[in-house]
Design an enzyme around this catalytic site. Structure first.
Site, short mmCIF file in Angstrom:
data_model
loop_
_atom_site.label_atom_id
_atom_site.label_comp_id
_atom_site.label_asym_id
_atom_site.label_seq_id
_atom_site.Cartn_x
_atom_site.Cartn_y
_atom_site.Cartn_z
N HIS A 75 -8.28 -0.96 -10.00
CA HIS A 75 -6.89 -0.52 -9.98
C HIS A 75 -5.99 -1.73 -9.77
CE1 HIS A 75 -3.56 0.30 -7.10
NE2 HIS A 75 -3.28 1.30 -7.91
N GLU A 92 -9.71 3.78 -5.88
CA GLU A 92 -8.59 2.86 -5.67
C GLU A 92 -7.99 2.99 -4.27
OE1 GLU A 92 -4.43 4.50 -7.16
OE2 GLU A 92 -5.91 4.69 -8.75
N LYS A 104 -3.61 5.86 -20.28
CA LYS A 104 -3.80 6.80 -19.17
C LYS A 104 -2.48 7.43 -18.80
CE LYS A 104 -4.62 5.47 -14.78
NZ LYS A 104 -5.37 4.83 -13.67
N ASP A 147 -5.01 10.97 -14.53
CA ASP A 147 -5.06 10.59 -13.12
C ASP A 147 -4.24 11.58 -12.31
OD1 ASP A 147 -4.99 9.38 -10.66
OD2 ASP A 147 -3.99 7.55 -11.32
N ASN A 198 0.84 -1.19 0.00
CA ASN A 198 0.00 0.00 0.00
C ASN A 198 0.88 1.24 0.00
OD1 ASN A 198 -2.09 1.82 0.31
ND2 ASN A 198 -1.91 1.78 2.51
N GLU A 202 -9.53 11.21 -13.28
CA GLU A 202 -9.44 10.29 -12.14
C GLU A 202 -8.85 10.94 -10.89
OE1 GLU A 202 -6.85 6.26 -11.08
OE2 GLU A 202 -7.52 6.60 -13.14
N LYS A 231 -0.43 10.42 -15.99
CA LYS A 231 -0.46 11.14 -14.74
C LYS A 231 -0.53 12.64 -14.98
CE LYS A 231 -0.08 7.43 -12.28
NZ LYS A 231 -1.22 6.94 -11.46
N GLU A 257 -7.09 -2.50 -15.10
CA GLU A 257 -5.95 -1.64 -15.38
C GLU A 257 -4.74 -2.49 -15.78
OE1 GLU A 257 -4.13 2.35 -13.32
OE2 GLU A 257 -4.70 0.70 -12.00
N ASP A 300 -9.88 -1.68 -5.51
CA ASP A 300 -8.89 -2.74 -5.72
C ASP A 300 -9.03 -3.73 -4.58
OD1 ASP A 300 -6.62 -4.34 -5.87
OD2 ASP A 300 -5.24 -2.68 -6.27
#
Length: 388
Positions: free
Chosen positions: A321, A264, A181, A212, A53, A238, A183, A340, A291
């Protein structure tokens, strides 16, 4: 029938990239193996799981709390009523014993790692691919033979200009992806608009772009950015703001005319429910990116899908995600929108089975028992080292 051993190790997933908030140069993941006394093809069935994480491994939590609870449980309490297989729902209850409500965070990821390994073992014991097992148990037995995937990239690399960004996206198209996609939020709005335009310039007809922001913007900036990009009719915009700022999401949804996506970084049924209640999202156009591996696993994800149905959302609005095989199996077996993909990033955990090429934005799944880790050679080689 019982679990005989649970082992975990921390492994690196470092990469010289960054998004709007974090870089990935020192990131790690937990990889876990659950060994059973069930013998298939002359060997004990082993289920594998992994995750992190914020890209940090929850190994300490696993070793200190969750693995001991699983190993200390009476084996019969971990099994289905007929004793023929492990029961992920009962195991979830065991490992969550004595945990207070709330406080999700990295605890949710640690539980998700075990959950992944349990489902892998369950499907192997039934000698089915996980996607087929899920379709049989929770649907009508029908699976999506191929799953829509998009290429997530467009990170901020050192010395990466517009030309390099365009070449990256062209590379994804050459690999068979249709949509891409990138950033945003890690540079000024002016610079990001130029980056968006550069990518749109090289996309062929029929291909689309998502952006995103990784939760970077405050409300005013999120709205300003939406105003600047709305003319491009992006596939979605996103995670504009903090994932728990449902007010921001609701206000953005009022003003931004096209699809948004988020979820996500919501790690529980309750957080997902609050997003649906208060986030102002539209079940006819927006996308949800929960996710399962980050949010207590598939057991919790099934509860989230039930909640969504009660609120009028189709499972086809969900696109997890993560870019890994677990989410791919769920997408196929539970009729989600897709999954994804991070081409060439976060290896060996990212990506799908060997020799299954992306074709026009879709990928097929291997017909092997479990999640299919054994069909991804570089990942399986790592997983086999757990306990070494």
């Amino acid at each position: 029938m019982k679990i005989t051993k649970v082992e975990v190790k921390t492994v690196p997933i470092s990469s010289p990239i960054r998004n709007a908030y974090i870089d990935f140069s020192k990131m790690t993941a937990s990889a876990l193996a659950v060994t059973t006394d069930v013998i298939k093809d002359g060997k004990p069935v082993v289920g594998y799981g992994f995750n992190s994480n914020g890209r940090y491994a929850p190994t300490c939590l696993l070793n200190e709390r969750f693995i001991p609870r699983l190993l200390e449980a009476d084996p019969k309490d971990t099994l289905t009523d007929d004793g023929s297989n492990l029961d992920p729902h009962k195991i979830h209850k065991i490992i969550m014993a004595n945990e207070k409500p709330g406080g999700h965070g990295e605890r949710a990821v640690a539980v998700g790692v075990i959950d992944m390994a349990i489902w892998d073992a369950v499907a192997k014991i039934e000698e089915k691919p996980l996607y087929q097992l899920l379709a049989d148990r929770y649907g009508d037995g029908t699976v999506d033979e191929k799953v829509y995937i998009y290429a997530a990239g467009g990170y901020y690399f050192p010395d990466k200009g517009l030309k390099e960004l365009q070449e990256e996206m062209k590379g994804y198209l050459d690999l068979g992806y249709k949509d891409v996609k990138m950033k945003v939020g890690g540079a000024s709005i002016e610079e990001d608009v130029k980056r968006i335009e550069a990518v749109l310039d090289i996309l062929p007809k029929g291909s689309g772009l998502m952006v995103d922001a990784n939760g970077r913007f405050d409300l005013n900036t999120a709205i300003e950015f939406g105003e600047r990009v709305k003319e491009y009719e992006l596939i979605w915009y996103e995670e504009a703001g903090d994932p728990l700022d449902y007010h921001l999401q609701a206000e953005l949804s009022k003003r931004y005319p096209h699809a948004t996506a988020t979820g996500e970084n919501l790690f529980s049924l309750q957080d997902a429910t609050n997003l649906i209640r208060y986030g102002g999202m539209n079940p006819d156009k927006d996308f949800l990116q929960f996710d399962c591996a980050l949010s207590y696993g598939l057991v919790e994800y099934l509860r989230i899908l039930d909640m969504l149905k009660e609120h009028g959302w189709s499972s086809r609005r969900c696109i997890p995600h993560g870019g890994h095989q677990m989410s791919l199996n769920i997408a196929s077996g539970l009729a989600l929108h897709g999954n994804e993909s991070y081409p060439g990033v976060f290896e060996p955990f990212g990506g799908f089975a060997d020799n299954y090429a992306v074709e026009d934005g879709y990928v097929k799944l291997p017909d092997v028992p479990g999640i299919g880790f054994e069909a991804k050679s570089n990942l399986y080689e790592l997983l086999k080292t757990i306990g070494d």
